[in-house]
Design a protein around this motif. Structure first.
Motif, PDB file in Angstrom:
ATOM      1  N   PHE A  51       0.797  -1.224   0.000  1.00 26.74           N
ATOM      2  CA  PHE A  51       0.000   0.000   0.000  1.00 26.74           C
ATOM      3  C   PHE A  51       0.831   1.276   0.000  1.00 26.74           C
ATOM      4  O   PHE A  51       1.892   1.360   0.618  1.00 26.74           O
ATOM      5  CB  PHE A  51      -0.917   0.023   1.235  1.00 26.74           C
ATOM      6  CG  PHE A  51      -1.902  -1.097   1.284  1.00 26.74           C
ATOM      7  CD1 PHE A  51      -2.946  -1.163   0.376  1.00 26.74           C
ATOM      8  CD2 PHE A  51      -1.777  -2.102   2.233  1.00 26.74           C
ATOM      9  CE1 PHE A  51      -3.856  -2.206   0.415  1.00 26.74           C
ATOM     10  CE2 PHE A  51      -2.683  -3.147   2.285  1.00 26.74           C
ATOM     11  CZ  PHE A  51      -3.732  -3.208   1.369  1.00 26.74           C
ATOM     12  N   ASP A  52       0.307   2.278  -0.683  1.00 26.19           N
ATOM     13  CA  ASP A  52       0.671   3.668  -0.482  1.00 26.19           C
ATOM     14  C   ASP A  52      -0.475   4.309   0.300  1.00 26.19           C
ATOM     15  O   ASP A  52      -1.620   3.858   0.210  1.00 26.19           O
ATOM     16  CB  ASP A  52       0.855   4.399  -1.810  1.00 26.19           C
ATOM     17  CG  ASP A  52       2.225   4.149  -2.430  1.00 26.19           C
ATOM     18  OD1 ASP A  52       3.177   3.914  -1.667  1.00 26.19           O
ATOM     19  OD2 ASP A  52       2.328   4.181  -3.668  1.00 26.19           O
ATOM     20  N   VAL A  53      -0.167   5.363   1.038  1.00 24.62           N
ATOM     21  CA  VAL A  53      -1.170   5.993   1.888  1.00 24.62           C
ATOM     22  C   VAL A  53      -1.149   7.504   1.702  1.00 24.62           C
ATOM     23  O   VAL A  53      -0.088   8.109   1.544  1.00 24.62           O
ATOM     24  CB  VAL A  53      -0.921   5.677   3.381  1.00 24.62           C
ATOM     25  CG1 VAL A  53      -2.126   6.087   4.220  1.00 24.62           C
ATOM     26  CG2 VAL A  53      -0.612   4.210   3.586  1.00 24.62           C
ATOM     27  N   LEU A  54      -2.338   8.094   1.727  1.00 24.29           N
ATOM     28  CA  LEU A  54      -2.454   9.548   1.632  1.00 24.29           C
ATOM     29  C   LEU A  54      -3.571   9.999   2.566  1.00 24.29           C
ATOM     30  O   LEU A  54      -4.678   9.463   2.522  1.00 24.29           O
ATOM     31  CB  LEU A  54      -2.776   9.969   0.196  1.00 24.29           C
ATOM     32  CG  LEU A  54      -3.014  11.458  -0.050  1.00 24.29           C
ATOM     33  CD1 LEU A  54      -1.739  12.251   0.215  1.00 24.29           C
ATOM     34  CD2 LEU A  54      -3.501  11.693  -1.479  1.00 24.29           C
ATOM     35  N   LEU A  55      -3.261  10.978   3.430  1.00 23.47           N
ATOM     36  CA  LEU A  55      -4.281  11.593   4.291  1.00 23.47           C
ATOM     37  C   LEU A  55      -4.853  12.810   3.581  1.00 23.47           C
ATOM     38  O   LEU A  55      -4.099  13.604   3.010  1.00 23.47           O
ATOM     39  CB  LEU A  55      -3.679  12.027   5.623  1.00 23.47           C
ATOM     40  CG  LEU A  55      -3.171  10.946   6.575  1.00 23.47           C
ATOM     41  CD1 LEU A  55      -2.576  11.598   7.820  1.00 23.47           C
ATOM     42  CD2 LEU A  55      -4.280   9.999   6.969  1.00 23.47           C
ATOM     43  N   THR A  56      -6.169  12.975   3.633  1.00 25.62           N
ATOM     44  CA  THR A  56      -6.757  14.181   3.052  1.00 25.62           C
ATOM     45  C   THR A  56      -6.352  15.407   3.859  1.00 25.62           C
ATOM     46  O   THR A  56      -6.205  16.502   3.315  1.00 25.62           O
ATOM     47  CB  THR A  56      -8.287  14.097   2.993  1.00 25.62           C
ATOM     48  OG1 THR A  56      -8.808  13.843   4.309  1.00 25.62           O
ATOM     49  CG2 THR A  56      -8.742  12.995   2.038  1.00 25.62           C
ATOM     50  N   ARG A  57      -6.176  15.239   5.156  1.00 25.12           N
ATOM     51  CA  ARG A  57      -5.610  16.305   5.999  1.00 25.12           C
ATOM     52  C   ARG A  57      -4.729  15.653   7.056  1.00 25.12           C
ATOM     53  O   ARG A  57      -5.087  14.642   7.657  1.00 25.12           O
ATOM     54  CB  ARG A  57      -6.690  17.174   6.641  1.00 25.12           C
ATOM     55  CG  ARG A  57      -7.554  16.478   7.682  1.00 25.12           C
ATOM     56  CD  ARG A  57      -8.539  17.459   8.330  1.00 25.12           C
ATOM     57  NE  ARG A  57      -9.358  16.805   9.340  1.00 25.12           N
ATOM     58  CZ  ARG A  57      -9.060  16.746  10.639  1.00 25.12           C
ATOM     59  NH1 ARG A  57      -7.941  17.306  11.084  1.00 25.12           N
ATOM     60  NH2 ARG A  57      -9.858  16.128  11.493  1.00 25.12           N
ATOM     61  N   ALA A  58      -3.562  16.236   7.287  1.00 24.96           N
ATOM     62  CA  ALA A  58      -2.615  15.688   8.254  1.00 24.96           C
ATOM     63  C   ALA A  58      -2.538  16.526   9.518  1.00 24.96           C
ATOM     64  O   ALA A  58      -1.786  16.205  10.432  1.00 24.96           O
ATOM     65  CB  ALA A  58      -1.233  15.584   7.621  1.00 24.96           C
ATOM     66  N   SER A  59      -3.319  17.605   9.567  1.00 25.11           N
ATOM     67  CA  SER A  59      -3.362  18.458  10.752  1.00 25.11           C
ATOM     68  C   SER A  59      -4.750  19.079  10.847  1.00 25.11           C
ATOM     69  O   SER A  59      -5.674  18.670  10.130  1.00 25.11           O
ATOM     70  CB  SER A  59      -2.264  19.529  10.696  1.00 25.11           C
ATOM     71  OG  SER A  59      -2.406  20.323   9.533  1.00 25.11           O
ATOM     72  N   ASP A  60      -4.885  20.070  11.709  1.00 24.96           N
ATOM     73  CA  ASP A  60      -6.205  20.629  12.014  1.00 24.96           C
ATOM     74  C   ASP A  60      -6.553  21.806  11.105  1.00 24.96           C
ATOM     75  O   ASP A  60      -6.282  22.958  11.439  1.00 24.96           O
ATOM     76  CB  ASP A  60      -6.240  21.061  13.483  1.00 24.96           C
ATOM     77  CG  ASP A  60      -7.611  21.574  13.898  1.00 24.96           C
ATOM     78  OD1 ASP A  60      -8.599  21.256  13.215  1.00 24.96           O
ATOM     79  OD2 ASP A  60      -7.681  22.294  14.919  1.00 24.96           O
ATOM     80  N   TYR A  61      -7.124  21.498   9.946  1.00 25.55           N
ATOM     81  CA  TYR A  61      -7.622  22.560   9.077  1.00 25.55           C
ATOM     82  C   TYR A  61      -8.891  22.090   8.367  1.00 25.55           C
ATOM     83  O   TYR A  61      -9.182  20.896   8.289  1.00 25.55           O
ATOM     84  CB  TYR A  61      -6.564  23.028   8.067  1.00 25.55           C
ATOM     85  CG  TYR A  61      -5.984  21.945   7.197  1.00 25.55           C
ATOM     86  CD1 TYR A  61      -6.582  21.595   5.985  1.00 25.55           C
ATOM     87  CD2 TYR A  61      -4.814  21.277   7.556  1.00 25.55           C
ATOM     88  CE1 TYR A  61      -6.042  20.612   5.173  1.00 25.55           C
ATOM     89  CE2 TYR A  61      -4.267  20.294   6.751  1.00 25.55           C
ATOM     90  CZ  TYR A  61      -4.889  19.965   5.566  1.00 25.55           C
ATOM     91  OH  TYR A  61      -4.361  18.989   4.749  1.00 25.55           O
ATOM     92  N   PHE A  62      -9.637  23.057   7.856  1.00 27.77           N
ATOM     93  CA  PHE A  62     -10.943  22.777   7.261  1.00 27.77           C
ATOM     94  C   PHE A  62     -10.811  22.380   5.799  1.00 27.77           C
ATOM     95  O   PHE A  62     -10.086  23.010   5.032  1.00 27.77           O
ATOM     96  CB  PHE A  62     -11.839  24.015   7.373  1.00 27.77           C
ATOM     97  CG  PHE A  62     -13.209  23.824   6.789  1.00 27.77           C
ATOM     98  CD1 PHE A  62     -14.170  23.066   7.443  1.00 27.77           C
ATOM     99  CD2 PHE A  62     -13.539  24.399   5.570  1.00 27.77           C
ATOM    100  CE1 PHE A  62     -15.437  22.886   6.900  1.00 27.77           C
ATOM    101  CE2 PHE A  62     -14.803  24.223   5.020  1.00 27.77           C
ATOM    102  CZ  PHE A  62     -15.753  23.470   5.688  1.00 27.77           C
ATOM    103  N   LEU A  63     -11.512  21.325   5.420  1.00 27.60           N
ATOM    104  CA  LEU A  63     -11.621  20.894   4.032  1.00 27.60           C
ATOM    105  C   LEU A  63     -13.092  20.728   3.676  1.00 27.60           C
ATOM    106  O   LEU A  63     -13.860  20.157   4.455  1.00 27.60           O
ATOM    107  CB  LEU A  63     -10.939  19.533   3.833  1.00 27.60           C
ATOM    108  CG  LEU A  63      -9.437  19.465   3.553  1.00 27.60           C
ATOM    109  CD1 LEU A  63      -9.020  18.008   3.463  1.00 27.60           C
ATOM    110  CD2 LEU A  63      -9.095  20.188   2.264  1.00 27.60           C
ATOM    111  N   GLN A  64     -13.458  21.211   2.517  1.00 29.48           N
ATOM    112  CA  GLN A  64     -14.811  20.963   2.050  1.00 29.48           C
ATOM    113  C   GLN A  64     -14.973  19.495   1.688  1.00 29.48           C
ATOM    114  O   GLN A  64     -14.007  18.806   1.344  1.00 29.48           O
ATOM    115  CB  GLN A  64     -15.113  21.836   0.830  1.00 29.48           C
ATOM    116  CG  GLN A  64     -15.077  23.328   1.126  1.00 29.48           C
ATOM    117  CD  GLN A  64     -15.509  24.165  -0.064  1.00 29.48           C
ATOM    118  OE1 GLN A  64     -16.101  23.665  -1.006  1.00 29.48           O
ATOM    119  NE2 GLN A  64     -15.213  25.456  -0.020  1.00 29.48           N
TER     120      GLN A  64
END
Length: 230
Positions: A51-64
């Protein structure tokens, strides 16, 4: 993004930034809890050479919500896992649930959860989808619904084994916006009720957070084996 032989799992820690998530009994906010579990799952998947892995956010910020799906699609995700925690007006409601995409909710509670998770759309800048986007989403839902159902079932099984102290409410269907726009087998996990005295105590335990992640990893691992990825 260029494709590799590895399978890309996109992990989506729900909420973030100005959106703290659901009401909590005590301890971590939902956005912090989601990120903590997501990072534990990231560690486990990173150690697996498949597997490769990707976080949509890695810290505390807003994403739609649409941005979360867009990150997954632009990077050609093979699987999409959105991590959340539940809340209820009744502190007696407890347990974890796993959802996959459907335009029709499997039951009234599933419909209510989807309404709550989709409510963040009110905070977002409105963008009209063009006809091509709507068509692609329709095709994606048809193609990936069955695979999402399989992954949801495996997740309910394995998380249930790893965290027996949190009631297993099983796999369900609901029209979650973040799943609707994702062109990959996708699930949304509600790891427990932050408004439940029992669940909130366990969810704030780092060992339990790791065990939830372990259950998620085992579900992904079994799904990969079923698909012939391993």
């Amino acid at each position: 993004a260029p494709k590799t032989d590895k399978k890309l799992v996109v992990i989506d820690p729900g909420h973030g930034g100005k959106d703290p998530g659901g009401t909590r009994k005590k301890g971590l906010t939902e956005k912090a809890l989601n990120l903590a579990i997501a990072k534990e799952l990231e560690k486990l998947l990173t150690e697996d050479p498949v597997f490769d892995v990707l976080l949509t956010r890695a810290s505390d910020y807003f994403l739609q919500l649409g941005q979360r799906s867009e990150i997954s699609n632009k990077n050609h995700a093979d699987l999409f896992v959105s991590i959340h925690a539940n809340a209820s007006r009744s502190k007696r409601d407890n347990g974890f649930e796993v959802y996959y995409m459907s335009e029709t909710a499997s039951d009234p509670w599933a419909a209510e959860v989807a309404v709550f998770e989709n409510a963040v759309l009110a905070w977002e800048e409105k963008q009209a989808d063009d006809t091509a986007t709507l068509l692609l989403r329709s095709l994606a839902r048809t193609e990936y619904l069955n695979e999402g159902s399989k992954l949801a079932g495996l997740t309910a099984k394995h998380v249930g084994r790893e965290v027996p102290m949190i009631v297993n409410r099983g796999a369900r269907q609901a029209p979650f916006y973040v799943l609707r726009g994702t062109y990959a087998p996708a699930i949304l996990v509600e790891s427990g009720f932050m408004t439940s005295p029992n669940d909130s105590t366990h969810l704030n335990d780092k060992k339990v957070q790791k065990n939830i992640a372990k259950g998620l990893y085992k579900a992904i691992d079994e799904y990969a084996r079923q698909r012939g990825w391993k």
